[in-house]
Design a protein around this motif. Structure first.
Motif, short mmCIF file in Angstrom:
data_model
loop_
_atom_site.label_atom_id
_atom_site.label_comp_id
_atom_site.label_asym_id
_atom_site.label_seq_id
_atom_site.Cartn_x
_atom_site.Cartn_y
_atom_site.Cartn_z
N THR A 94 0.85 -1.18 0.00
CA THR A 94 0.00 0.00 0.00
C THR A 94 0.89 1.24 0.00
O THR A 94 1.88 1.30 0.72
CB THR A 94 -0.91 0.03 1.23
OG1 THR A 94 -1.75 -1.13 1.23
CG2 THR A 94 -1.80 1.27 1.23
N GLY A 95 0.52 2.22 -0.80
CA GLY A 95 1.28 3.46 -0.85
C GLY A 95 1.12 4.13 -2.19
O GLY A 95 0.25 3.77 -2.99
N THR A 96 1.94 5.12 -2.44
CA THR A 96 1.97 5.79 -3.74
C THR A 96 3.27 5.45 -4.45
O THR A 96 4.24 5.00 -3.82
CB THR A 96 1.85 7.32 -3.57
OG1 THR A 96 2.93 7.77 -2.74
CG2 THR A 96 0.53 7.70 -2.92
N ILE A 97 3.27 5.64 -5.75
CA ILE A 97 4.49 5.38 -6.54
C ILE A 97 5.34 6.65 -6.53
O ILE A 97 4.90 7.68 -7.04
CB ILE A 97 4.13 4.97 -7.97
CG1 ILE A 97 3.23 3.73 -7.97
CG2 ILE A 97 5.40 4.70 -8.78
CD1 ILE A 97 2.73 3.34 -9.34
N SER A 98 6.50 6.54 -5.96
CA SER A 98 7.36 7.71 -5.84
C SER A 98 7.77 8.23 -7.22
O SER A 98 8.12 7.45 -8.11
CB SER A 98 8.63 7.35 -5.06
OG SER A 98 9.58 8.39 -5.13
N PRO A 99 7.76 9.56 -7.40
CA PRO A 99 8.24 10.11 -8.68
C PRO A 99 9.72 9.82 -8.92
O PRO A 99 10.18 9.85 -10.07
CB PRO A 99 7.99 11.62 -8.53
CG PRO A 99 7.88 11.86 -7.07
CD PRO A 99 7.29 10.61 -6.49
N HIS A 100 10.45 9.47 -7.85
CA HIS A 100 11.86 9.16 -8.01
C HIS A 100 12.09 7.86 -8.78
O HIS A 100 13.24 7.55 -9.11
CB HIS A 100 12.55 9.10 -6.65
CG HIS A 100 12.50 10.41 -5.91
ND1 HIS A 100 13.06 11.56 -6.39
CD2 HIS A 100 11.93 10.74 -4.72
CE1 HIS A 100 12.86 12.55 -5.54
NE2 HIS A 100 12.17 12.08 -4.53
N ILE A 101 11.02 7.13 -9.06
CA ILE A 101 11.16 5.94 -9.90
C ILE A 101 11.73 6.34 -11.26
O ILE A 101 12.36 5.53 -11.96
CB ILE A 101 9.81 5.21 -10.05
CG1 ILE A 101 10.00 3.80 -10.59
CG2 ILE A 101 8.84 6.01 -10.95
CD1 ILE A 101 8.73 2.96 -10.58
N GLY A 102 11.54 7.59 -11.65
CA GLY A 102 12.06 8.08 -12.91
C GLY A 102 13.57 8.15 -12.98
O GLY A 102 14.14 8.42 -14.04
N ASN A 103 14.26 7.89 -11.84
CA ASN A 103 15.71 7.89 -11.83
C ASN A 103 16.31 6.50 -12.04
O ASN A 103 17.54 6.36 -12.05
CB ASN A 103 16.23 8.47 -10.52
CG ASN A 103 16.23 9.99 -10.54
OD1 ASN A 103 16.34 10.59 -11.60
ND2 ASN A 103 16.07 10.59 -9.38
N LEU A 104 15.46 5.48 -12.18
CA LEU A 104 15.97 4.13 -12.50
C LEU A 104 16.22 4.07 -14.01
O LEU A 104 15.51 3.42 -14.77
CB LEU A 104 14.97 3.06 -12.06
CG LEU A 104 14.68 3.00 -10.55
CD1 LEU A 104 13.60 1.97 -10.26
CD2 LEU A 104 15.95 2.67 -9.78
N THR A 105 17.27 4.75 -14.42
CA THR A 105 17.48 5.10 -15.82
C THR A 105 17.49 3.92 -16.77
O THR A 105 17.10 4.04 -17.93
CB THR A 105 18.82 5.87 -15.96
OG1 THR A 105 18.90 6.84 -14.92
CG2 THR A 105 18.91 6.55 -17.31
N PHE A 106 17.97 2.76 -16.30
CA PHE A 106 18.13 1.62 -17.20
C PHE A 106 17.10 0.51 -16.97
O PHE A 106 17.26 -0.58 -17.49
CB PHE A 106 19.55 1.05 -17.05
CG PHE A 106 20.59 1.93 -17.69
CD1 PHE A 106 20.94 1.76 -19.02
CD2 PHE A 106 21.18 2.95 -16.98
CE1 PHE A 106 21.88 2.58 -19.61
CE2 PHE A 106 22.12 3.78 -17.56
CZ PHE A 106 22.48 3.60 -18.89
N VAL A 107 16.07 0.81 -16.20
CA VAL A 107 15.07 -0.21 -15.93
C VAL A 107 14.30 -0.56 -17.21
O VAL A 107 13.95 0.30 -18.00
CB VAL A 107 14.11 0.24 -14.81
CG1 VAL A 107 13.15 1.33 -15.28
CG2 VAL A 107 13.34 -0.94 -14.23
N ARG A 108 14.08 -1.86 -17.41
CA ARG A 108 13.34 -2.35 -18.58
C ARG A 108 11.91 -2.77 -18.23
O ARG A 108 11.03 -2.70 -19.06
CB ARG A 108 14.04 -3.59 -19.18
CG ARG A 108 14.99 -3.30 -20.31
CD ARG A 108 16.27 -2.68 -19.85
NE ARG A 108 17.30 -2.76 -20.91
CZ ARG A 108 18.48 -2.17 -20.83
NH1 ARG A 108 18.79 -1.46 -19.74
NH2 ARG A 108 19.36 -2.28 -21.80
N ASN A 109 11.74 -3.22 -16.99
CA ASN A 109 10.45 -3.81 -16.61
C ASN A 109 10.06 -3.29 -15.22
O ASN A 109 10.80 -3.49 -14.26
CB ASN A 109 10.59 -5.35 -16.59
CG ASN A 109 9.28 -6.06 -16.32
OD1 ASN A 109 8.37 -5.52 -15.70
ND2 ASN A 109 9.18 -7.31 -16.75
#
Length: 409
Positions: A94-109
């Protein structure tokens, strides 16, 4: 990388916020090697910081005791130790999706399906240029679909099914030319189906069901020649004809357009133009005319459901050719002529040994109930034929249908 004790999480003002404060920056590998490991670790910790309930303690090892590449749900690439997969599906988070997820520059999935994430989809996900799979289905996400997601030009799967997303489907989704799966069903989306989606020529699965979409079905969607699933049912406000181009998508296996306000006749050659169809759900519309006899040529058909329509004339007598048929649902139409024998279609259905549902009540079918209905599939669960003009007697051997749950006469 030397480990160090972290104070309560505070984003680094220079390294961590490169994506959030600046336009999305595309790093070279050499540059990312210097900044990337810290950036990814801090991004994951920021993600954890937005989780308010973790009943399975999934994120319990997200700390300095273990390298972040071995944290639960995290997979890194072997060469540069950058996060390439974030998979936290079905963890009851439970929670919100942090906008900092945008810093996982090489994430594919990014797979967060089947959790309790709420709030908006972060527009910062548009910074993830390598992203190929966005899996956010079965959450509580709200707001509009961020247009920034269309910057993720490598995306193959965009699955946002079963949330509470609102607003219109962005026209810009048509820019995701590598997209193979688009799942937007079970939301609160409004407005028309954008013609621009016709640019998705590699699309296999197209699911917009259970929204509040309105207007006509764009004929341009017929350009999606690789389509296997066409699902727009339960919108209620889609109107007009189904374009002929849609019925010519020969690879389609699942065509679900029920519960709208669509009109017109079912094409007479549908059994030839949709040779691979397995599920054809057209009910609760305003289709009229007859059921095409060519439907018996769709040999893979498992479910044919056209209830609550304006269909007339006789039911084709060669449906027994459909050896894979599990459901035949033609209830609440105007089928039959009301005199003579309209029940000739029943005898061939004995050959449909997988049949579980046979429903044709509330029509004007007439004739004597044939004894050989007792030879129907032993898998038959529902046999519903009430509110017609059927005469004769109930066969003594009806008890042979031992798996019947409901019989309506």
């Amino acid at each position: 990388m030397e480990s160090r004790k972290l104070l309560p999480f505070t984003p680094h003002p220079v390294i961590f916020n490169l994506c959030l404060l600046l336009p999305c920056t595309y790093f070279t590998l050499s540059h990312s090697a210097k900044l990337g490991n810290d950036t990814d670790k801090l991004a994951l910790l920021a993600f954890k910081d937005q989780i308010t309930h973790d009943p399975f303690a999934t994120l319990s090892n997200w700390n300095n005791s273990v390298h972040f590449c071995r944290w639960n749900g995290v997979i890194c690439g072997g060469r540069h130790e950058r996060v390439v997969v974030l998979d936290l599906q079905s963890r009851n988070l439970t929670g919100t999706i942090s906008p900092h997820i945008g810093n996982l520059t090489f994430v594919r999935n990014v797979n967060l399906r089947n959790n309790y994430f709420h709030g908006k989809i972060p527009k910062e996900m548009g910074c993830l240029y390598w992203l190929q799979v966005i899996g956010l289905t079965l959450n509580l996400l709200q707001g509009e679909i961020p247009i920034n997601l269309t910057q993720c030009s490598e995306v193959r799967i965009l699955n946002l099914v079963a949330n509470s997303l609102e607003g219109r489907i962005p026209l810009e989704l048509g820019k995701l030319e590598k997209l193979m799966g688009l799942g937007l069903a079970i939301n609160k989306l409004t407005g028309p189906i954008p013609k621009s989606l016709a640019n998705l020529t590699f699309l296999r699965d197209f699911s917009l069901s259970e929204n509040r979409l309105r207007g006509d079905i764009p004929k341009e969607l017929g350009q999606m020649r690789q389509l296997h699933m066409f699902q727009i049912s339960s919108n209620g406000l889609l109107t007009g004809l189904i374009p002929a181009q849609i019925f010519n998508l020969s690879l389609v296996e699942y065509s679900l357009v029920s519960e709208n306000q669509l009109v017109g006749e079912i094409p007479p050659d549908i059994g030839f133009t949709l040779p691979n169809v397995r599920m054809l759900l057209l009910g609760k519309n305003q289709f009229y005319g007859s059921i095409p006899s060519s439907i018996s040529n769709a040999s893979k058909l498992e479910r044919l459901s056209i209830p609550f329509g304006q269909l007339t004339d006789s039911i084709p007598q060669d449906l027994g050719k459909l050896k894979n048929l599990v459901e035949l649902n033609l209830r609440r139409n105007k089928l039959g002529f009301g005199e003579g024998n309209d029940l000739g279609f029943l005898s061939p259905l004995v050959n449909c040994t997988k049949l579980e549902v046979l429903a044709f009540f509330n029509n004007i079918l007439s004739g004597v109930l044939p004894n050989h209905i007792t030879d129907f599939s032993s898998n038959l669960i529902y046999l519903l034929m009430e509110a017609n003009r059927i005469s004769g007697s109930i066969p003594n051997d009806i008890q042979k249908l031992e798996n019947l749950i409901s019989i309506g006469m």
